[in-house]
Design an enzyme around this catalytic site. Structure first.
Site, short mmCIF file in Angstrom:
data_model
loop_
_atom_site.label_atom_id
_atom_site.label_comp_id
_atom_site.label_asym_id
_atom_site.label_seq_id
_atom_site.Cartn_x
_atom_site.Cartn_y
_atom_site.Cartn_z
N ARG A 113 0.90 -1.07 0.13
CA ARG A 113 0.18 0.10 0.00
C ARG A 113 0.76 1.20 -0.08
O ARG A 113 0.75 2.22 -0.75
CB ARG A 113 -0.78 0.06 1.28
CG ARG A 113 -1.84 1.24 1.33
CD ARG A 113 -2.69 1.38 2.44
NE ARG A 113 -3.51 2.51 2.67
CZ ARG A 113 -4.36 2.64 3.70
NH1 ARG A 113 -4.70 1.59 4.31
NH2 ARG A 113 -5.16 3.82 3.44
N TYR A 134 -14.20 10.28 -1.63
CA TYR A 134 -13.13 9.77 -2.94
C TYR A 134 -13.19 10.65 -4.15
O TYR A 134 -12.39 10.58 -4.99
CB TYR A 134 -13.53 8.38 -3.29
CG TYR A 134 -12.95 7.24 -2.54
CD1 TYR A 134 -11.70 6.96 -2.31
CD2 TYR A 134 -14.12 6.84 -1.44
CE1 TYR A 134 -11.29 6.13 -1.30
CE2 TYR A 134 -13.27 6.00 -0.30
CZ TYR A 134 -12.27 5.73 -0.34
OH TYR A 134 -11.81 4.59 0.64
N ASN A 180 -10.62 -4.23 -1.14
CA ASN A 180 -10.61 -3.07 -2.14
C ASN A 180 -9.71 -3.62 -3.36
O ASN A 180 -8.77 -4.29 -3.14
CB ASN A 180 -10.17 -2.10 -1.64
CG ASN A 180 -11.32 -1.15 -1.00
OD1 ASN A 180 -12.17 -1.31 -1.47
ND2 ASN A 180 -10.87 -0.77 0.11
N HIS A 193 -16.57 3.62 -4.58
CA HIS A 193 -15.59 4.81 -4.51
C HIS A 193 -15.78 5.84 -5.38
O HIS A 193 -14.78 6.61 -5.69
CB HIS A 193 -14.17 4.21 -4.34
CG HIS A 193 -13.86 3.26 -3.03
ND1 HIS A 193 -12.62 2.94 -2.64
CD2 HIS A 193 -14.73 3.15 -1.88
CE1 HIS A 193 -12.63 2.43 -1.53
NE2 HIS A 193 -14.06 2.53 -1.11
N CYS A 227 -19.28 -1.88 0.90
CA CYS A 227 -18.30 -0.76 1.32
C CYS A 227 -19.11 0.07 2.45
O CYS A 227 -20.24 -0.11 2.55
CB CYS A 227 -18.24 0.12 0.09
SG CYS A 227 -17.12 1.44 0.23
#
Length: 421
Positions: free
Chosen positions: A90, A244, A144, A194, A164
């Protein structure tokens, strides 16, 4: 009822366990299995899970295992919350795109594509083993990028629904502002995972009074406060974008910010170290307050609600989920995965009708849907050219020189996770 959590060693898991304990009348779990290859983390999380169940008087059994096949055997539902490559991957997703002046983020843009390429093959392998163990088991995907992962699962014929926590977060927030219970608030929630907007807030159900204009007029500053977007934009949209959308509506501003502060991945990694130390305390028997800063607020309530409905229990009649479009949004392909309100039952989700979508939102949704189709092709079949095509299609990349450079960076930073590289 047996539920299995793949990625059960996640620091998120006590949030989920707390929900299972509190809402046991809605979802009577008899056996909760936490599966994770990280044995040390798993035992810390599993120990806390058992103490949470014991404190709240839950009669269910908590089992931990690193054996996936054993963990999913006989499971009625399997929740996926895994992170291939961990926080280290990440951290890379959030940093190397910045070299090209593009957003570094783990679920969208170039970083989101990297996560898709690492994740989809692993998730499909897990799902196949779930199907072999119990063909009737539901797979609830919280991993995700949820939209792409859920599309991969559905295309492979799995009984899967994507989940989500953005919508339930808005529902809870709007309920507080309106002075009503969350069950009284029905969202006209539309978009892709998102990439969503609240185009209506209705009291009492899908046909209820739309109080969104009143909410924006009276509480607009509060609503937009944590998003990093101006109040004026909220007034002009007449809808509430998910946070987002800031990556799209304020792209250059966000890139400048990301270049001057520690990555979110670094913050989360430090938080996880603290949380795991707390989880090891035998006196701790509830989820710690620090967990709220980790993210995933209300994840447990959403997961319990969805699992209860899929398994024939007492879940809410309407829930926001990720599911096949099947004509709900006529400007998208039927096999696109959209995030909308749906009626959920043992046969799965059935999206509710959606009012005509403003071209301002529909155009961006169509663009990102095309990217997601190309991203899934790259995840399933590999190859530099497929990666390049997906990046070129993404509205946060778009220019061929950036797509070319980002393709090389993505492959270089993810080679150990890409069988074809």
């Amino acid at each position: 009822m047996k539920l299995t959590v793949v990625g059960g060693g996640s620091t998120y898991t006590p949030e989920l366990v707390d929900g299972f304990a509190r809402l046991r009348d809605t979802l009577p779990v008899e056996e909760l299995v936490l599966v994770d290859p990280a044995a040390e983390r798993l035992e810390l999380v599993g120990g806390l899970a058992r103490r949470i169940f014991a404190k709240q008087g839950h009669p269910g059994r908590v089992v931990t295992t690193s054996d996936l096949d054993q963990g999913v055997e006989g499971a009625d539902a399997v929740l996926l919350q895994l992170r291939v490559g961990g926080q280290a991957a990440r951290e890379q997703d959030e940093t190397w795109p910045l070299e090209c002046g593009c957003i570094g983020q783990e679920t969208t843009g170039a970083g989101g594509l990297a996560k898709s390429l690492r994740t989809v093959p692993v998730v499909l392998d897990i799902a196949e083993r779930v199907r072999n163990a119990n063909p009737k088991a539901w797979i609830i995907d919280f991993t995700n990028p949820v939209g792409i992962v859920t599309r991969a699962l559905l295309q492979a014929g799995h009984r899967s629904v994507g989940l989500c926590n953005v919508a339930i977060g808005f529902q809870r927030s709007f309920a507080r502002l309106l002075g009503v219970t969350p069950a009284d608030v029905h969202l006209d929630h539309v978009g892709l995972n998102h990439l969503t907007w609240e185009t209506g807030v209705r009291l009492g159900g899908p046909e209820g009074e739309n109080v969104l204009p009143k909410l924006i007029a009276e509480h607009g500053d509060s609503i937009i406060g944590g998003m990093g977007l101006p109040r004026a934009l909220l007034d002009r949209l007449g809808a509430v974008p998910s946070y987002y959308l800031r990556y799209y509506y304020a792209h250059d501003e966000v890139v400048r910010e990301l270049r001057t502060k520690p990555s979110r991945a670094a913050e989360v990694a430090a938080m996880e170290r603290q949380l795991l130390e707390m989880y090891g305390d035998p006196a701790l028997d509830e989820k710690p307050a620090l967990l709220a800063k980790r993210g995933g607020a209300y994840y447990s309530e959403a997961a319990v609600d969805l699992a209860a409905s899929l398994l024939g229990g007492g879940g809410s009649p309407y829930q926001v989920v990720n599911a096949y479009n099947k004509g709900t949004l006529p400007f998208l392909p039927d096999d696109a995965v959209i995030e909308v309100q749906a009626a959920v039952g043992p046969q799965g989700p059935a999206p509710l009708p959606v009012a005509e979508v403003d071209p301002l939102y529909a155009g961006l949704m169509a663009n990102v849907t095309a990217y997601e189709e190309l991203a899934l092709e790259a995840a399933l079949h590999g190859g530099r050219d497929r990666v390049f095509r997906a990046l070129l299609a993404h509205p946060l990349v778009g220019q061929y020189a950036y797509a070319d450079a980002l393709t090389d960076l993505l492959i270089a930073h993810n080679r150990e996770h890409l069988a074809w590289a």
